[in-house]
Design a protein around this motif. Structure first.
Motif, short mmCIF file in Angstrom:
data_model
loop_
_atom_site.label_atom_id
_atom_site.label_comp_id
_atom_site.label_asym_id
_atom_site.label_seq_id
_atom_site.Cartn_x
_atom_site.Cartn_y
_atom_site.Cartn_z
N CYS A 130 -5.68 0.96 11.92
CA CYS A 130 -4.50 0.09 11.80
C CYS A 130 -3.24 0.95 11.73
O CYS A 130 -3.24 2.02 11.11
N SER A 131 -2.18 0.49 12.35
CA SER A 131 -0.86 1.12 12.21
C SER A 131 0.02 0.22 11.35
O SER A 131 -0.03 -1.00 11.47
N HIS A 132 0.82 0.85 10.49
CA HIS A 132 1.56 0.10 9.48
C HIS A 132 3.06 0.32 9.58
O HIS A 132 3.55 1.22 10.28
N SER A 133 3.79 -0.49 8.82
CA SER A 133 5.25 -0.49 8.87
C SER A 133 5.88 0.76 8.26
O SER A 133 7.03 1.07 8.54
N ASP A 134 5.13 1.49 7.41
CA ASP A 134 5.67 2.70 6.80
C ASP A 134 5.31 3.96 7.58
O ASP A 134 5.50 5.08 7.10
N GLY A 135 4.75 3.78 8.78
CA GLY A 135 4.41 4.92 9.61
C GLY A 135 3.04 5.51 9.34
O GLY A 135 2.72 6.59 9.85
N GLN B 109 -9.73 7.05 5.65
CA GLN B 109 -8.71 8.06 5.91
C GLN B 109 -7.35 7.39 6.10
O GLN B 109 -7.24 6.34 6.71
N THR B 110 -6.33 8.02 5.51
CA THR B 110 -4.94 7.55 5.66
C THR B 110 -4.10 8.71 6.19
O THR B 110 -4.09 9.79 5.60
N ILE B 111 -3.41 8.47 7.29
CA ILE B 111 -2.65 9.52 7.96
C ILE B 111 -1.20 9.07 8.13
O ILE B 111 -0.94 7.89 8.40
N THR B 112 -0.27 10.01 7.94
CA THR B 112 1.14 9.77 8.27
C THR B 112 1.55 10.82 9.29
O THR B 112 2.12 11.86 8.96
#
Length: 310
Positions: free
Chosen positions: A256-261, A276-279
């Motif tokens: 998923c892609s989110h509003s906070d990048g 996993q969470t990636i920015t």
């Protein structure tokens, strides 16, 4: 006593008489108060008509895109309701929706010579591309709900239509009528959230099981829905709004892609938290702190390479 030069006097008289005669001739040719006669114009506005002879370049204000990988056709919709179809080099076609509403999404019936267009006025159209001039075969208008997302699985006769209220309606593509099967938002999320999950921003079927439907809501909630049992298998919740969702080709993970990048990767059978969470575009801070938020990631694709995922 000053001398008198008669030659200069004669020269002055000669010059004065010649200039006077020239002025007299001009007055005779163009009497005062008389203008040159105007030319009578015979051409009128009805003798002319503007027409388009050629369209060149990429469509203006594109708003939707779709591609048929079998027939190699690219469809581009615009904010003015135009539809451009591109085939092999030198082959293209222009169509126009009568309403002029913006095209928000396009879905090919792959290798069937047909295309579904969703407009901002909550109307769906089924286009027949198998004739020399593409034309609309069927239209369907949503009056009580606003259309936000559509999904048409490969070689399926069912079109899934998500709305602003968070519901999903199923349309029979052959008859282009509602089937009566509706996934209601409150049944989809049940007790996972006390508030409305927002509009539907994503719908896709599991690559390995077409009976499992992944539904993404704007608020950050994702639901894996079983079409046969008519209930949710899993629910996934994240604090940031969702813009895009994509399956891994094995059907065991999605991203998923989110509003906070940020990008979150989920295992289908582990709904408690993302694996996993990636920015990718955010500034990485020291001491293990969370990266600074950045602009939203509007579109994400889950691809694989020889070295791993990308």
């Amino acid at each position: 006593m000053r001398k008198f030069n008669i030659r200069k006097v004669l020269d002055g008289l000669t010059a004065g008489s010649s200039s006077a005669s020239q002025q007299q001739q001009q007055q005779q040719q163009h009497p005062p108060g008389n203008r040159e006669p105007e030319i009578q114009e015979t051409l009128q506005s009805e003798h002319f008509q503007l027409c388009k002879t050629v369209r060149h370049g990429f469509p203006y204000q594109p708003s939707a895109l779709a591609f048929d990988p079998v027939q190699k056709i690219l469809a581009v919709g615009t904010q003015t309701g135009a539809l451009r179809l591109f085939g092999r080099p030198g082959v293209e076609c222009y169509c126009q929706h009568d309403s002029g509403a913006a095209v928000i999404q396009l879905q090919f019936l792959i290798n069937e010579g047909a295309l579904v267009s969703a407009l901002a006025d909550d109307t769906l159209h089924l286009w027949n591309l198998r004739q020399k001039r593409p034309a609309i075969l069927h239209s369907l208008k949503f009056c009580r709900e606003r259309v936000t997302f559509c999904h048409l699985p490969f070689q399926s006769k069912w079109l899934y239509v998500g709305t602003e209220r968070g519901n999903i309606h199923i349309v029979n593509v052959e008859s282009f009528t509602l089937s009566g099967y509706v996934v209601m938002w409150n049944k989809a999320i049940e007790l996972s959230s006390k508030s409305h999950p927002g509009p539907v921003v994503h719908i896709s079927d599991n690559p390995m099981d077409e009976g499992k439907l992944l539904i993404g809501f704007e608020s950050g909630t994702v639901v894996l829905w079983d079409l046969k049992s008519k209930k949710a298998d899993y629910r996934y919740t994240y604090d940031e709004a969702i813009h895009s969702v994509a399956w891994h080709h094995e059907g065991k993970q999605f991203i998923c892609s989110h509003s906070d990048g940020t990008l979150t990767i989920w295992n289908v059978r582990s709904p408690t938290k993302p694996v996993q969470t990636i920015t990718p575009h955010g500034k990485q801070l020291k001491d293990g702190k969370k990266p600074e938020p950045c602009k939203p990631i509007l579109k994400v694709e889950f691809k694989t390479t020889r070295s791993g995922l990308c």
